[in-house]
Design a protein around this motif. Structure first.
Motif, PDB file in Angstrom:
ATOM      1  N   GLY A   1       0.829  -1.212   0.000  1.00 55.85           N
ATOM      2  CA  GLY A   1       0.000   0.000   0.000  1.00 55.85           C
ATOM      3  C   GLY A   1       0.854   1.250   0.000  1.00 55.85           C
ATOM      4  O   GLY A   1       0.351   2.351   0.191  1.00 55.85           O
TER       5      GLY A   1
ATOM      6  N   ARG B   1      -4.418   3.986  -0.110  1.00 53.59           N
ATOM      7  CA  ARG B   1      -4.161   2.613  -0.563  1.00 53.59           C
ATOM      8  C   ARG B   1      -4.516   1.618   0.546  1.00 53.59           C
ATOM      9  O   ARG B   1      -5.043   0.540   0.282  1.00 53.59           O
TER      10      ARG B   1
ATOM     11  N   GLU C   1      -8.235   1.130   0.303  1.00 53.19           N
ATOM     12  CA  GLU C   1      -8.631   0.329  -0.866  1.00 53.19           C
ATOM     13  C   GLU C   1      -8.291  -1.149  -0.690  1.00 53.19           C
ATOM     14  O   GLU C   1      -9.106  -2.036  -0.962  1.00 53.19           O
TER      15      GLU C   1
END
Ligand code: GAL
Ligand code: CA
Length: 334
Positions: A219, A225, A228
């Motif tokens: 990430g 990130r 996600e």
């Protein structure tokens, strides 16, 4: 947009006078220095951890200024994740007459241009946070490194996750006696990412816990990130995810959001750990949204960088030292 070259300490005024340091020449033992110019280049000024570190660095630099009466003029540059940009910045700092340069390398395997420029202009360099390999550090005697040894933070992160599993039987959601984990890794190739992952998982198994890796994904230290990737992992593995081990707090903050949005509850049906001790994450630990974090002593690292800097100004001998005093911060008092 903020400018790439950002003055962070407007209160620090360069005193111009006969005794001012000229160019980059730091005298052997100097009692007459009135002002110094410090250039700092960050691999990415939007990195959450480095922002907190720089805040502290400024505080310590201001304290040193008060203590010594030397005006400390700090200029911060954002390398925006480009080593070529960073090399240009170091060149500009040399031309600008910086006395000391602090470098948070973009590519820790590629410090050659920075070192060559520093040596050519005889400017000491303090590297920090992104560790270069030892052979590079030994290429010239005015190169220093300030940073933390990552294994300890990884171990402590593992201890927080282990304590959750061992103390609360409900953490083993599927009751198979195995700890199902997801790792959110930092930037590929970064010493802290590699070592923290290894030691956090090793600490679980050293405590006799059987583990099963569901996935390990990078990430890149980023909160967005982290969010996600956690969404994806929760979608794919659902309730099988029992612990999310993040290499840093920014990603843990993102993961925490995704966990809440998925209707899962930290401390009840999932464990979430990070490293850094960001202020926002410490608050999240207190609020029960993150199980625990480990202080990646940025106060100590900023202080040490400021101290090394002043020693160099005084012409004192400095040894490279690592700071390893991490502190665990977790909700269950572990
Ligand atoms: C690590 C820190 C990360 C990130 C990275 C940048 O030590 O834990 O959050 O700031 O450094 O190099
Ligand atoms: Ca399990």
């Amino acid at each position: 947009m903020r400018s790439a070259k950002q003055r962070i300490s407007s209160a620090l005024i360069l005193a111009v006078g006969a005794s001012m340091l000229v160019g980059c020449e730091l005298p052997e033992k100097n009692t007459q220095v009135k002002s110094i110019k410090i250039g700092v280049t960050l691999y990415d000024q939007y990195d959450a951890f480095l922002s907190e570190l720089m805040e502290d660095f400024n505080t310590y630099a201001a304290a040193k200024e008060e203590e010594t009466g030397i005006a400390i003029n700090v200029e911060v540059y954002n390398a925006s994740q480009s080593q070529a940009t960073q090399n240009n910045q170091v060149e500009a700092m040399a031309q600008d007459g910086c006395d000391i340069i602090c470098v948070n390398l973009v590519d820790r395997t590629d410090p050659t241009t920075v070192i060559d420029l520093a040596e050519k202009n005889d400017i000491p360099v303090i590297f920090f946070n992104r560790e270069l390999v030892e052979e590079d550090l030994e290429r010239w005697d005015k190169l220093y490194y300030v940073g933390a040894k990552a294994f300890e933070s990884g171990m402590m992160e593992g201890q927080i996750a282990a304590a959750a599993f061992l103390q609360d039987p409900s953490v083993d959601r599927n009751q198979d006696g195995v700890y199902q984990y997801v790792v959110l890794e930092g930037e590929p190739g970064h010493q802290d990412a590699i070592v923290r992952t290894e030691y956090s998982v090793k600490t679980l198994t050293d405590q006799g816990i059987r583990v099963q890796k569901l996935t390990e994904v990078s990430g890149n230290w980023e909160e967005s990130r982290g969010k996600e990737l956690t969404e994806q992992a929760l979608k794919r593995y659902g309730r099988r995810v029992e612990v999310i081990i993040c290499n840093n707090d920014a990603m843990a903050n993102g993961a925490s959001e995704a966990i809440q949005e998925a209707g899962r509850v930290v401390g009840k049906d999932i464990c979430l750990v990070g490293v850094d001790g960001l202020r926002s994450t410490v608050t999240a630990v207190r609020d029960g949204n993150v199980t625990g974090t480990v202080l990646n002593d940025y106060h100590g690292q900023a202080k040490k960088a400021a101290e090394v800097l002043m020693k160099l100004v005084d012409g004192e001998h400095v040894e490279t030292e690592y700071l390893i005093d991490h502190v665990k911060i977790s909700g269950n008092g572990q």
